[in-house]
Design a protein around this motif. Structure first.
Motif, PDB file in Angstrom:
ATOM      1  N   ALA A 103       0.836  -1.215   0.000  1.00  0.00           N
ATOM      2  CA  ALA A 103       0.000   0.000   0.000  1.00  0.00           C
ATOM      3  C   ALA A 103       0.865   1.257   0.000  1.00  0.00           C
ATOM      4  CB  ALA A 103      -0.924  -0.013   1.219  1.00  0.00           C
ATOM      5  N   MET A 104       1.991   1.240   0.743  1.00  0.00           N
ATOM      6  CA  MET A 104       2.896   2.401   0.771  1.00  0.00           C
ATOM      7  C   MET A 104       3.486   2.650  -0.615  1.00  0.00           C
ATOM      8  SD  MET A 104       4.785   1.601   4.408  1.00  0.00           S
ATOM      9  CE  MET A 104       5.805   3.064   4.537  1.00  0.00           C
ATOM     10  N   SER A 118      -5.555  -0.062   8.346  1.00  0.00           N
ATOM     11  CA  SER A 118      -5.954  -1.293   7.660  1.00  0.00           C
ATOM     12  C   SER A 118      -5.076  -1.369   6.412  1.00  0.00           C
ATOM     13  CB  SER A 118      -7.435  -1.248   7.285  1.00  0.00           C
ATOM     14  OG  SER A 118      -7.719  -2.315   6.407  1.00  0.00           O
ATOM     15  N   GLY A 119      -4.015  -2.165   6.476  1.00  0.00           N
ATOM     16  CA  GLY A 119      -3.028  -2.235   5.396  1.00  0.00           C
ATOM     17  C   GLY A 119      -3.639  -2.668   4.076  1.00  0.00           C
ATOM     18  N   ARG A 120      -4.601  -3.610   4.149  1.00  0.00           N
ATOM     19  CA  ARG A 120      -5.197  -4.128   2.914  1.00  0.00           C
ATOM     20  C   ARG A 120      -5.979  -3.049   2.187  1.00  0.00           C
ATOM     21  NH1 ARG A 120      -9.089  -9.125   3.670  1.00  0.00           N
ATOM     22  NH2 ARG A 120     -10.389  -7.448   4.477  1.00  0.00           N
ATOM     23  N   ASN A 121      -6.612  -2.138   2.971  1.00  0.00           N
ATOM     24  CA  ASN A 121      -7.390  -1.053   2.367  1.00  0.00           C
ATOM     25  C   ASN A 121      -6.561   0.210   2.161  1.00  0.00           C
ATOM     26  OD1 ASN A 121     -10.289  -2.125   2.326  1.00  0.00           O
ATOM     27  ND2 ASN A 121      -9.591  -2.628   4.383  1.00  0.00           N
ATOM     28  N   GLY A 122      -5.288   0.175   2.594  1.00  0.00           N
ATOM     29  CA  GLY A 122      -4.419   1.341   2.416  1.00  0.00           C
ATOM     30  C   GLY A 122      -4.908   2.560   3.172  1.00  0.00           C
ATOM     31  N   ALA A 123      -5.416   2.361   4.402  1.00  0.00           N
ATOM     32  CA  ALA A 123      -5.982   3.476   5.180  1.00  0.00           C
ATOM     33  C   ALA A 123      -5.327   3.521   6.556  1.00  0.00           C
ATOM     34  CB  ALA A 123      -7.487   3.298   5.323  1.00  0.00           C
ATOM     35  N   LYS A 159      -8.715   6.781  16.880  1.00  0.00           N
ATOM     36  CA  LYS A 159      -9.062   5.368  17.088  1.00  0.00           C
ATOM     37  C   LYS A 159     -10.450   5.085  16.508  1.00  0.00           C
ATOM     38  CE  LYS A 159     -10.394   3.773  21.155  1.00  0.00           C
ATOM     39  NZ  LYS A 159     -11.646   3.032  20.854  1.00  0.00           N
ATOM     40  N   PRO A 160     -10.551   4.117  15.573  1.00  0.00           N
ATOM     41  CA  PRO A 160     -11.888   3.760  15.066  1.00  0.00           C
ATOM     42  C   PRO A 160     -12.591   2.810  16.043  1.00  0.00           C
ATOM     43  CG  PRO A 160     -10.200   2.479  13.936  1.00  0.00           C
ATOM     44  CD  PRO A 160      -9.478   3.366  14.914  1.00  0.00           C
ATOM     45  N   GLU A 161     -13.885   2.589  15.815  1.00  0.00           N
ATOM     46  CA  GLU A 161     -14.608   1.592  16.598  1.00  0.00           C
ATOM     47  C   GLU A 161     -14.098   0.207  16.213  1.00  0.00           C
ATOM     48  OE1 GLU A 161     -16.950   2.061  19.026  1.00  0.00           O
ATOM     49  OE2 GLU A 161     -16.316   4.152  18.818  1.00  0.00           O
ATOM     50  N   ASN A 162     -14.233  -0.768  17.132  1.00  0.00           N
ATOM     51  CA  ASN A 162     -13.818  -2.144  16.826  1.00  0.00           C
ATOM     52  C   ASN A 162     -14.537  -2.641  15.580  1.00  0.00           C
ATOM     53  OD1 ASN A 162     -12.147  -2.267  19.010  1.00  0.00           O
ATOM     54  ND2 ASN A 162     -13.656  -3.202  20.364  1.00  0.00           N
ATOM     55  N   GLY A 163     -13.753  -3.200  14.634  1.00  0.00           N
ATOM     56  CA  GLY A 163     -14.337  -3.753  13.413  1.00  0.00           C
ATOM     57  C   GLY A 163     -14.592  -2.728  12.333  1.00  0.00           C
ATOM     58  N   GLN A 164     -14.189  -1.453  12.569  1.00  0.00           N
ATOM     59  CA  GLN A 164     -14.420  -0.392  11.586  1.00  0.00           C
ATOM     60  C   GLN A 164     -13.106   0.025  10.925  1.00  0.00           C
ATOM     61  OE1 GLN A 164     -17.590   0.862  10.882  1.00  0.00           O
ATOM     62  NE2 GLN A 164     -18.162  -0.865  12.203  1.00  0.00           N
ATOM     63  N   LEU A 165     -13.216   0.567   9.701  1.00  0.00           N
ATOM     64  CA  LEU A 165     -12.042   1.101   9.008  1.00  0.00           C
ATOM     65  C   LEU A 165     -11.654   2.452   9.632  1.00  0.00           C
ATOM     66  CD1 LEU A 165     -12.973   0.378   5.287  1.00  0.00           C
ATOM     67  CD2 LEU A 165     -10.978  -0.520   6.474  1.00  0.00           C
ATOM     68  N   PRO A 166     -10.366   2.851   9.528  1.00  0.00           N
ATOM     69  CA  PRO A 166      -9.971   4.178  10.007  1.00  0.00           C
ATOM     70  C   PRO A 166     -10.753   5.273   9.271  1.00  0.00           C
ATOM     71  CG  PRO A 166      -8.040   2.830   9.527  1.00  0.00           C
ATOM     72  CD  PRO A 166      -9.222   2.079   9.013  1.00  0.00           C
ATOM     73  N   ASP A 167     -10.872   6.482   9.909  1.00  0.00           N
ATOM     74  CA  ASP A 167     -11.691   7.549   9.325  1.00  0.00           C
ATOM     75  C   ASP A 167     -10.963   8.334   8.233  1.00  0.00           C
ATOM     76  OD1 ASP A 167      -9.822   8.907  10.757  1.00  0.00           O
ATOM     77  OD2 ASP A 167     -11.204   9.877  12.157  1.00  0.00           O
ATOM     78  N   ASN A 168      -9.852   7.785   7.753  1.00  0.00           N
ATOM     79  CA  ASN A 168      -9.073   8.472   6.715  1.00  0.00           C
ATOM     80  C   ASN A 168      -8.813   7.432   5.625  1.00  0.00           C
ATOM     81  OD1 ASN A 168      -7.378  10.397   5.523  1.00  0.00           O
ATOM     82  ND2 ASN A 168      -5.587   9.468   6.456  1.00  0.00           N
ATOM     83  N   ASP A 169      -8.810   7.815   4.345  1.00  0.00           N
ATOM     84  CA  ASP A 169      -8.721   6.779   3.308  1.00  0.00           C
ATOM     85  C   ASP A 169      -7.338   6.659   2.669  1.00  0.00           C
ATOM     86  OD1 ASP A 169      -8.720   9.135   2.014  1.00  0.00           O
ATOM     87  OD2 ASP A 169     -10.454   8.737   0.704  1.00  0.00           O
ATOM     88  N   ASP A 170      -6.287   7.227   3.294  1.00  0.00           N
ATOM     89  CA  ASP A 170      -4.938   6.997   2.770  1.00  0.00           C
ATOM     90  C   ASP A 170      -3.970   6.794   3.935  1.00  0.00           C
ATOM     91  OD1 ASP A 170      -4.433   9.484   3.836  1.00  0.00           O
ATOM     92  OD2 ASP A 170      -4.592  10.544   1.913  1.00  0.00           O
ATOM     93  N   LEU A 171      -2.668   6.647   3.603  1.00  0.00           N
ATOM     94  CA  LEU A 171      -1.665   6.337   4.626  1.00  0.00           C
ATOM     95  C   LEU A 171      -0.889   7.573   5.089  1.00  0.00           C
ATOM     96  CD1 LEU A 171      -0.191   2.994   3.195  1.00  0.00           C
ATOM     97  CD2 LEU A 171      -1.670   3.242   5.176  1.00  0.00           C
TER      98      LEU A 171
END
Length: 635
Positions: free
Chosen positions: A28-29, A187-192, A197-209
């Motif tokens: 992702a990087m 979330s390395g797979r989603n590149g985010a 801190k996100p909620e458990n089971g949620q993606l981070p609130d930002n869509d890049d690294l």
């Protein structure tokens, strides 16, 4: 002496336990910094370039890539980030130690559900010993079973525990700096990635690294050097090129190295040779490109040094100042590797069979693999190879098998030490995650292997985590039995714990072997008659020889059988026609399973086409005499 800093450069290692997502994060990087041409095809897990790494889904060799970051946090122009992707498996710890010697800080990856595991502890201890700053990255926040708060506090507890353990040896360790680690959620797979801190089971609130790049630039120090100091460059890895021969990968600490320059090459024995640098290559993304010079902090490859090895120094010929050599932990497991001595040797043309070829290949492995040792056992056709663990040695044998070697490999043994006149053996710190219904069966299995339970935690999710201290001997052949009793759901990870007194005899395999008593071809007729009492490792029509292990007995003792027996055909008509027999399929054993299955009097025959288990002594009569002699001795 004037200290200077290279603000356009960062050297960072990504360290974590196996399968926590290091290589996927590096992918992702690379993608987000546009490190590839627009139409270039990027494989998934691009850094795992080795066939074995792709098959097993693990990183085996530490590799480096260079990312040119031009984002919003690069305020003073583009920043080159040299990223070292390290293995997550304890058996390849030598690669981790070597990777840490090249960098100025580490990104510690922790799975948002599994939390810190044994290898996390191992790599973190090495980073703290080297006084490297740490950035904590909680990965896979979108896992359904994520428990982010607990994982962060477990990671901080681990940091505190390690720092307090090491405080006696390193009184100048800054505890406040150790505990004040920045935490990034990703979330390395989603590149985010995000600072929030996100909620458990949620993606981070930002869509890049970007937050991760921000953490690296802010918290990983830029390389510092003395601008009046002569050249000092350290060989941290080796590679080869079909055009340039052996390449030495260097971290330049002081001074500048140029193409065509004559440098002083300081060998391990202290001797110094003046050699010309014929080629200098820098890394961009996953490729190397020619360059004219490299300065302090750069990680480059140079050619022109035919038999250079890891840990040696390149210095200024007028002012030679060698750097210390790389130290790695001692090996714990050994196995004998020799030429193939079975009756079926050399059936395929082109295989590598001779002792000279095997010895040359093992010597070549020693050059690039710092955690392996070769010991002469006084035989012309066999050598003892010592390594960190069973998997590391099995990977070496598998690599040689794919290169066309035919080998005889002995059962893995532990490397013992004599301390105060008593025999000590290596112990492992084993962490097991399993559904709670298998708790009793696992405890019973570990008790039989002399394991003692240290802690047990139930997270309330239906899974329990158990930690054991167990002799390394007890873990040889453990994985297969463990997966059987947990129905394939258990996860076990071990890390070296140190040496303790010999634990006594350990019974690891309860079933005996089925041994062929003559050479020939395995027949369906013989196998159908025998299958009630055993499971087979060979297929019908496969060639066998006397002393070859063809299956596993349902009882404890070995049994010699005639697996080549054929049905006698006559011209008499039978009153009943042949009954249709259903034959149980044979078990296909991998190399690791064969090494686990073999007993002390057995070894594994490895050829490019097939892997067989056989008795060390092929003759049944000689084996019977040896067994009776041992009985008399023990009586």
């Amino acid at each position: 002496m004037a200290l200077a800093t290279r603000s356009d450069l960062r050297n960072v290692a990504i360290v974590a336990h196996v399968d926590h997502g290091k290589t996927t994060l590096v992918d992702a990087m690379l993608r987000q910094t546009n490190s590839f041409a627009e139409h270039a095809h990027l494989e998934e897990r691009a850094m795992d370039s080795n066939d074995l790494e792709r098959e097993k889904g693990i990183t085996i060799l530490a590799k480096n890539t260079a990312i040119s970051y031009k984002g919003k946090h690069a305020t003073d122009g583009p920043v080159t980030i040299n990223v070292i992707d390290t293995p997550g498996h304890a058996d390849f710890g030598g690669e981790v130690e070597r990777g840490l010697s090249m960098v100025d800080g580490v990104v510690l990856l922790v799975d948002a559900s599994e939390g810190p595991l044994p290898q996390t502890r191992f790599v973190l201890r090495k980073a703290l010993e080297a006084k490297l700053p740490v950035v904590l990255l909680v990965n896979k926040t979108d896992r359904p079973d994520a428990r982010i708060d607990e994982v962060v506090s477990e990671s901080q507890d681990l940091l505190l525990g390690l720092a307090s353990d090491m405080h006696d040896d390193m009184p100048d360790l800054d505890l406040d700096a150790v505990l004040d680690v920045p935490v990034v959620y990703a979330s390395g797979r989603n590149g985010a990635a995000s600072w929030n801190k996100p909620e458990n089971g949620q993606l981070p609130d930002n869509d890049d690294l970007e937050p991760l790049f921000d953490a690296i630039i802010k918290h990983i120090p830029a390389p510092t050097y003395d601008d009046e100091h002569p050249l000092q460059a350290w060989v941290t890895n080796l590679d080869s090129s079909p055009f340039l021969g052996r390449l030495a990968l260097l971290r330049v600490f002081n001074g500048t190295i140029k193409k065509g320059q004559t440098v002083a090459w300081v060998k391990h024995d202290g001797s110094v040779h003046n050699v010309r640098v014929t080629e200098l290559l820098i890394t961009k993304a996953l490729d190397r490109f020619p360059a004219e010079s490299a300065g302090p902090g750069d990680i480059v490859a140079v050619a022109g040094f035919e038999d250079i090895t890891i840990g040696e120094t390149l210095a200024d010929p007028d002012d030679v100042r060698p750097l210390p050599t790389i130290t790695v932990d001692d090996p714990a497991i050994s196995m004998t590797i020799g030429t193939n001595t079975s009756p079926l040797i050399g059936k395929v043309k082109g295989h590598k069979l001779t002792a000279r070829m095997v010895k040359d290949r093992l010597d070549r492995e020693l050059i690039g693999n710092v955690s392996i040792k070769l010991v002469d056992i006084g035989r012309p056709d066999a050598w003892e190879v010592q390594g960190r663990g069973e998997l590391a040695l099995a990977i070496l044998v598998e690599t040689m098998r794919r290169e066309g070697f035919e080998l005889t490999v002995g059962k893995p043994q532990v490397v013992t030490k004599i301390i105060d006149g008593k025999t000590h053996e290596p112990y492992e710190h084993l962490t097991i995650d399993s559904p709670e219904e298998y708790l009793g069966a696992i405890t019973q299995l570990m008790a039989a292997r002399k394991g003692r339970m240290e802690t047990m935690t139930n997270h309330g999710t239906g899974w329990v985590r158990m930690e054991f201290i167990v002799p390394s001997r007890g873990l040889i052949g453990f994985r297969t039995e463990f997966l059987t009793i947990t129905r394939g759901t258990g996860i076990a990870n071990a890390i070296a714990h140190g040496y303790e007194p010999w634990a006594g005899a350990i019974e690891t395999r309860t079933n005996g072997s089925i041994v062929a008593d003559r050479a020939g071809v395995a027949t369906p007729f013989a196998m159908t008659a025998l299958q009630e009492r055993m499971s087979f490792f060979v297929e019908p029509t496969q060639e066998v020889y006397e002393g070859m292990v063809v299956g596993e007995n349902s009882r404890a003792d070995d049994m010699d059988v005639n697996i080549t027996k054929e049905k006698q055909l006559t011209n008499m008509r039978q009153s009943t026609s042949d009954v249709f027999e259903r034959m149980t399929p044979s078990r296909k054993l991998t190399l690791e399973e064969c090494l686990e299955f073999a007993r002390e009097d057995e070894c594994v025959e490895v050829t490019p086409e097939v892997i067989r288990i056989r008795k060390v002594e092929l003759d049944a009569n000689a084996r019977a005499r040896e067994a009776s002699r041992r009985k008399k001795q023990n009586a």
